[in-house]
Design a protein around this motif. Structure first.
Motif, PDB file in Angstrom:
ATOM      1  N   SER A   1     -54.477 -32.374  -9.098  1.00  0.00           N
ATOM      2  CA  SER A   1     -53.767 -31.110  -8.907  1.00  0.00           C
ATOM      3  C   SER A   1     -53.950 -30.518  -7.512  1.00  0.00           C
ATOM      4  O   SER A   1     -53.472 -29.424  -7.244  1.00  0.00           O
ATOM      5  CB  SER A   1     -54.257 -30.087  -9.950  1.00  0.00           C
ATOM      6  OG  SER A   1     -55.618 -29.752  -9.724  1.00  0.00           O
ATOM      7  N   LYS A   2     -54.649 -31.217  -6.616  1.00  0.00           N
ATOM      8  CA  LYS A   2     -54.920 -30.647  -5.299  1.00  0.00           C
ATOM      9  C   LYS A   2     -53.623 -30.470  -4.506  1.00  0.00           C
ATOM     10  O   LYS A   2     -52.820 -31.379  -4.394  1.00  0.00           O
ATOM     11  CB  LYS A   2     -55.903 -31.527  -4.529  1.00  0.00           C
ATOM     12  CG  LYS A   2     -57.311 -31.502  -5.119  1.00  0.00           C
ATOM     13  CD  LYS A   2     -58.253 -32.350  -4.294  1.00  0.00           C
ATOM     14  CE  LYS A   2     -59.658 -32.344  -4.890  1.00  0.00           C
ATOM     15  NZ  LYS A   2     -60.298 -31.041  -4.784  1.00  0.00           N
ATOM     16  N   ILE A   3     -53.468 -29.293  -3.937  1.00  0.00           N
ATOM     17  CA  ILE A   3     -52.247 -28.957  -3.223  1.00  0.00           C
ATOM     18  C   ILE A   3     -52.254 -29.594  -1.836  1.00  0.00           C
ATOM     19  O   ILE A   3     -53.308 -29.817  -1.237  1.00  0.00           O
ATOM     20  CB  ILE A   3     -52.094 -27.421  -3.128  1.00  0.00           C
ATOM     21  CG1 ILE A   3     -50.655 -27.029  -2.798  1.00  0.00           C
ATOM     22  CG2 ILE A   3     -53.080 -26.824  -2.120  1.00  0.00           C
ATOM     23  CD1 ILE A   3     -50.353 -25.558  -3.031  1.00  0.00           C
ATOM     24  N   CYS A   4     -51.067 -29.935  -1.348  1.00  0.00           N
ATOM     25  CA  CYS A   4     -50.915 -30.519  -0.018  1.00  0.00           C
ATOM     26  C   CYS A   4     -49.906 -29.692   0.771  1.00  0.00           C
ATOM     27  O   CYS A   4     -48.830 -29.355   0.262  1.00  0.00           O
ATOM     28  CB  CYS A   4     -50.436 -31.960  -0.128  1.00  0.00           C
ATOM     29  SG  CYS A   4     -50.269 -32.799   1.474  1.00  0.00           S
ATOM     30  N   LEU A   5     -50.256 -29.352   2.009  1.00  0.00           N
ATOM     31  CA  LEU A   5     -49.377 -28.599   2.890  1.00  0.00           C
ATOM     32  C   LEU A   5     -48.660 -29.556   3.839  1.00  0.00           C
ATOM     33  O   LEU A   5     -49.263 -30.521   4.323  1.00  0.00           O
ATOM     34  CB  LEU A   5     -50.160 -27.575   3.709  1.00  0.00           C
ATOM     35  CG  LEU A   5     -50.596 -26.274   3.021  1.00  0.00           C
ATOM     36  CD1 LEU A   5     -51.533 -26.529   1.858  1.00  0.00           C
ATOM     37  CD2 LEU A   5     -51.260 -25.338   4.037  1.00  0.00           C
ATOM     38  N   THR A   6     -47.399 -29.276   4.098  1.00  0.00           N
ATOM     39  CA  THR A   6     -46.574 -30.069   5.008  1.00  0.00           C
ATOM     40  C   THR A   6     -45.856 -29.118   5.952  1.00  0.00           C
ATOM     41  O   THR A   6     -45.496 -28.008   5.541  1.00  0.00           O
ATOM     42  CB  THR A   6     -45.531 -30.885   4.209  1.00  0.00           C
ATOM     43  OG1 THR A   6     -46.192 -31.678   3.237  1.00  0.00           O
ATOM     44  CG2 THR A   6     -44.722 -31.788   5.114  1.00  0.00           C
ATOM     45  N   PRO A   7     -45.637 -29.498   7.214  1.00  0.00           N
ATOM     46  CA  PRO A   7     -44.838 -28.632   8.078  1.00  0.00           C
ATOM     47  C   PRO A   7     -43.492 -28.306   7.433  1.00  0.00           C
ATOM     48  O   PRO A   7     -42.902 -29.142   6.746  1.00  0.00           O
ATOM     49  CB  PRO A   7     -44.651 -29.477   9.342  1.00  0.00           C
ATOM     50  CG  PRO A   7     -45.839 -30.374   9.372  1.00  0.00           C
ATOM     51  CD  PRO A   7     -46.113 -30.701   7.932  1.00  0.00           C
TER      52      PRO A   7
ATOM     53  N   TYR B   1     -59.713 -29.962   3.901  1.00  0.00           N
ATOM     54  CA  TYR B   1     -58.923 -29.625   5.083  1.00  0.00           C
ATOM     55  C   TYR B   1     -57.436 -29.577   4.767  1.00  0.00           C
ATOM     56  O   TYR B   1     -56.683 -28.798   5.352  1.00  0.00           O
ATOM     57  CB  TYR B   1     -59.160 -30.660   6.186  1.00  0.00           C
ATOM     58  CG  TYR B   1     -60.591 -30.788   6.601  1.00  0.00           C
ATOM     59  CD1 TYR B   1     -61.226 -29.771   7.314  1.00  0.00           C
ATOM     60  CD2 TYR B   1     -61.332 -31.917   6.276  1.00  0.00           C
ATOM     61  CE1 TYR B   1     -62.547 -29.884   7.690  1.00  0.00           C
ATOM     62  CE2 TYR B   1     -62.655 -32.040   6.654  1.00  0.00           C
ATOM     63  CZ  TYR B   1     -63.259 -31.022   7.360  1.00  0.00           C
ATOM     64  OH  TYR B   1     -64.573 -31.125   7.722  1.00  0.00           O
ATOM     65  N   LEU B   2     -56.989 -30.417   3.848  1.00  0.00           N
ATOM     66  CA  LEU B   2     -55.571 -30.473   3.517  1.00  0.00           C
ATOM     67  C   LEU B   2     -55.112 -29.265   2.715  1.00  0.00           C
ATOM     68  O   LEU B   2     -53.921 -29.135   2.420  1.00  0.00           O
ATOM     69  CB  LEU B   2     -55.260 -31.772   2.762  1.00  0.00           C
ATOM     70  CG  LEU B   2     -55.578 -33.052   3.534  1.00  0.00           C
ATOM     71  CD1 LEU B   2     -55.187 -34.275   2.720  1.00  0.00           C
ATOM     72  CD2 LEU B   2     -54.864 -33.073   4.885  1.00  0.00           C
ATOM     73  N   ARG B   3     -56.037 -28.376   2.352  1.00  0.00           N
ATOM     74  CA  ARG B   3     -55.638 -27.119   1.728  1.00  0.00           C
ATOM     75  C   ARG B   3     -55.143 -26.132   2.769  1.00  0.00           C
ATOM     76  O   ARG B   3     -54.491 -25.152   2.424  1.00  0.00           O
ATOM     77  CB  ARG B   3     -56.814 -26.472   0.977  1.00  0.00           C
ATOM     78  CG  ARG B   3     -57.614 -27.332   0.012  1.00  0.00           C
ATOM     79  CD  ARG B   3     -56.830 -27.785  -1.197  1.00  0.00           C
ATOM     80  NE  ARG B   3     -56.059 -28.982  -0.959  1.00  0.00           N
ATOM     81  CZ  ARG B   3     -56.553 -30.231  -0.957  1.00  0.00           C
ATOM     82  NH1 ARG B   3     -57.829 -30.445  -1.140  1.00  0.00           N
ATOM     83  NH2 ARG B   3     -55.768 -31.257  -0.767  1.00  0.00           N
ATOM     84  N   PHE B   4     -55.481 -26.339   4.058  1.00  0.00           N
ATOM     85  CA  PHE B   4     -55.066 -25.358   5.066  1.00  0.00           C
ATOM     86  C   PHE B   4     -54.550 -25.973   6.357  1.00  0.00           C
ATOM     87  O   PHE B   4     -54.162 -25.252   7.272  1.00  0.00           O
ATOM     88  CB  PHE B   4     -56.216 -24.385   5.382  1.00  0.00           C
ATOM     89  CG  PHE B   4     -57.466 -25.041   5.886  1.00  0.00           C
ATOM     90  CD1 PHE B   4     -57.645 -25.298   7.229  1.00  0.00           C
ATOM     91  CD2 PHE B   4     -58.478 -25.403   5.007  1.00  0.00           C
ATOM     92  CE1 PHE B   4     -58.799 -25.911   7.686  1.00  0.00           C
ATOM     93  CE2 PHE B   4     -59.638 -26.008   5.449  1.00  0.00           C
ATOM     94  CZ  PHE B   4     -59.801 -26.254   6.803  1.00  0.00           C
ATOM     95  N   ILE B   5     -54.530 -27.311   6.452  1.00  0.00           N
ATOM     96  CA  ILE B   5     -53.938 -27.979   7.602  1.00  0.00           C
ATOM     97  C   ILE B   5     -52.764 -28.825   7.096  1.00  0.00           C
ATOM     98  O   ILE B   5     -52.964 -29.738   6.299  1.00  0.00           O
ATOM     99  CB  ILE B   5     -54.951 -28.889   8.325  1.00  0.00           C
ATOM    100  CG1 ILE B   5     -56.098 -28.070   8.902  1.00  0.00           C
ATOM    101  CG2 ILE B   5     -54.259 -29.687   9.433  1.00  0.00           C
ATOM    102  CD1 ILE B   5     -55.709 -27.174  10.054  1.00  0.00           C
ATOM    103  N   PRO B   6     -51.533 -28.554   7.545  1.00  0.00           N
ATOM    104  CA  PRO B   6     -50.394 -29.366   7.096  1.00  0.00           C
ATOM    105  C   PRO B   6     -50.501 -30.797   7.610  1.00  0.00           C
ATOM    106  O   PRO B   6     -51.048 -31.047   8.687  1.00  0.00           O
ATOM    107  CB  PRO B   6     -49.182 -28.653   7.728  1.00  0.00           C
ATOM    108  CG  PRO B   6     -49.666 -27.296   8.122  1.00  0.00           C
ATOM    109  CD  PRO B   6     -51.127 -27.444   8.422  1.00  0.00           C
ATOM    110  N   VAL B   7     -49.954 -31.737   6.827  1.00  0.00           N
ATOM    111  CA  VAL B   7     -49.930 -33.135   7.242  1.00  0.00           C
ATOM    112  C   VAL B   7     -48.520 -33.677   7.057  1.00  0.00           C
ATOM    113  O   VAL B   7     -47.902 -33.506   6.000  1.00  0.00           O
ATOM    114  CB  VAL B   7     -50.962 -33.984   6.459  1.00  0.00           C
ATOM    115  CG1 VAL B   7     -50.763 -33.879   4.954  1.00  0.00           C
ATOM    116  CG2 VAL B   7     -50.916 -35.445   6.906  1.00  0.00           C
TER     117      VAL B   7
END
Length: 428
Positions: A46-52, A219-225
């Motif tokens: 369930s871990k969220i991932c941020l993307t530009p 880190y992927l909770r607050f840095i987009p990949v």
């Protein structure tokens, strides 16, 4: 013609008081204090991932849960600002999970925000993140993490995935510690190792765990990949279900998805799915994106197959076909820089145009393995288009700084931060 040369709401709300935030230390950025604190949770999907997002004022979110009902929701706020709610789309998957995708808009630069997302109907603990400059900006480029590739050398798939996930966390940590103003990460493809197969329950299970390993770093909770579709990703729907890419296209499509693009400041980023060898589709995609973004000064293309690399894939049929057809399209559209993966060996070309050295040409950079999960043996003879090559079995990462007048590129080893190439400056 371009002249380019290379010179080597309100008080946070009750929920913030009740829930702890991810730890914040250096310059308002979250870091685990040391590698020993990294916790592996392979059973958490369930871990969220941020993307530009489509541009620097937008951010995309994607996460799994098991609730097909209701809306996919994100709430976001500044410390003393109103809470803003955003709704998105749910996609019910065949394995019992639901993929949630939401886009947040109207973000401001250099601003601290908090967000929470609805996970199976329950709001998660708030996460703190900070936007960076919308003018000059930095991003980190990593070659093939290939989470799970170490399993062949370990006692089990689980051991290999845990090892690779730990090292994936390590390379992100290192890049952020030494460059705390990074706006986002770019990954050169092969995010995971195992292709999910429809009728193979065991492979589907392993693929899910590998994606849990890729998404495990906090880190992927607050840095987009921004991820590229590699040959290990091309037939895996997990790719498009875990990542919420902006401006997606059916052009260049495989089961994992098609070409996509986004803009940030003065730069257009073009992500091509080169597993699809229909060059006309990539040409159409690039031209369409260029027409919509004529004011962009810099153009950076990202795709997995290193058509001018220094490793064993150089003579592969698909790579040769791409090398024969794709550079002309990139050159015609004035691409400034190309980032690739695939060969697990770092290399950098001279500026190339018409397959020849040319000061007005394109620089191609191939990332090595960022996790050390898999290395290929180097080829004895270096191609004449390669200016620099590093084929030691050591993980590396690249930092790219973009400003109005130049792009500055440095590449270091993960373990000791020593440079493996000269500083590269592209001017225009």
């Amino acid at each position: 013609m371009k002249n380019k040369k290379i010179i080597i709401g309100i008080l946070l709300s009750i929920s913030i008081i009740c829930f702890p935030l991810l730890s914040i230390s250096k310059n308002n950025t979250s870091y685990p204090l040391n590698d020993e604190e990294y916790k592996i949770s392979m059973d958490d999907f369930s871990k969220i991932c941020l993307t530009p997002g489509e541009n620097e004022t937008m951010l995309n979110f994607c996460w799994y849960d098991t609730n097909p009902d209701g809306n996919s929701q994100i709430k976001i706020w500044e410390k003393y600002g109103d809470i803003m709610f955003y709704k998105g789309l749910k996609n019910e998957l065949k394995d019992g999970f639901v993929s949630n995708k939401v886009t947040v808009k109207n973000l401001k630069e250099n601003t601290t925000y908090y967000y929470s997302y609805s996970n199976d109907g329950i709001w998660t603990k708030p996460v703190k993140f900070k936007t960076k400059s919308f003018k000059d900006f930095n991003f980190a480029f990593m070659g093939d993490p290939q989470i799970g590739a170490s399993s062949k050398k370990m006692n089990s798939h689980k051991d290999g995935i845990e090892k690779d996930s730990f090292n994936w966390n390590k390379v992100i940590k290192k890049s952020l510690e030494n460059n705390d103003d990074i706006s986002f990460l770019v990954c050169g493809g092969d995010e995971t190792n195992t292709i999910e197969e429809k009728n193979n329950i065991e492979k589907a299970k392993i693929s899910n765990i590998e994606y849990a390993g890729f998404l495990n770093p906090n880190y992927l909770r607050f840095i987009p990949v921004a991820n590229t579709i590699g040959n290990h990703d091309k037939d895996n729907e997990n790719f498009c279900n875990h990542f919420n890419m902006p401006n997606t296209s059916h052009l260049g499509e495989t089961k994992a998805g098609g070409d996509y693009y986004f803009t940030y400041s003065n730069t257009l980023f073009l992500f091509l799915n080169t597993n699809n060898l229909n060059i006309n589709e990539h040409k159409e995609f690039i031209e369409n994106a260029m027409k919509k973004n004529t004011y962009m000064k810099w153009k950076i293309a990202v795709f997995h197959h290193d058509i001018y690399g220094g490793g064993i894939h150089n003579n592969d049929k698909d790579v040769k076909e791409l090398r024969h057809k794709l550079p002309y399209i990139l050159e015609k559209n004035n691409i400034d820089l190309v980032l690739c993966g695939h060969d697990h060996i770092y290399s950098r070309t001279y500026p190339l145009k018409n397959n020849k050295k040319n000061s007005k040409g394109i620089v191609y950079i191939t990332g090595s393995s960022s996790t050390g999960s898999k290395f290929y043996k180097h080829i004895d003879k270096t191609k004449n288009y390669i200016k620099s090559k590093y084929d030691k079995e050591e993980p590396t990462y690249t930092i790219i700084k973009v400003s109005e007048n130049n792009i500055i590129i440095t590449t270091n080893k993960v373990n000791d931060d020593k440079s493996i190439d000269n500083k590269i400056i592209i001017e225009k």
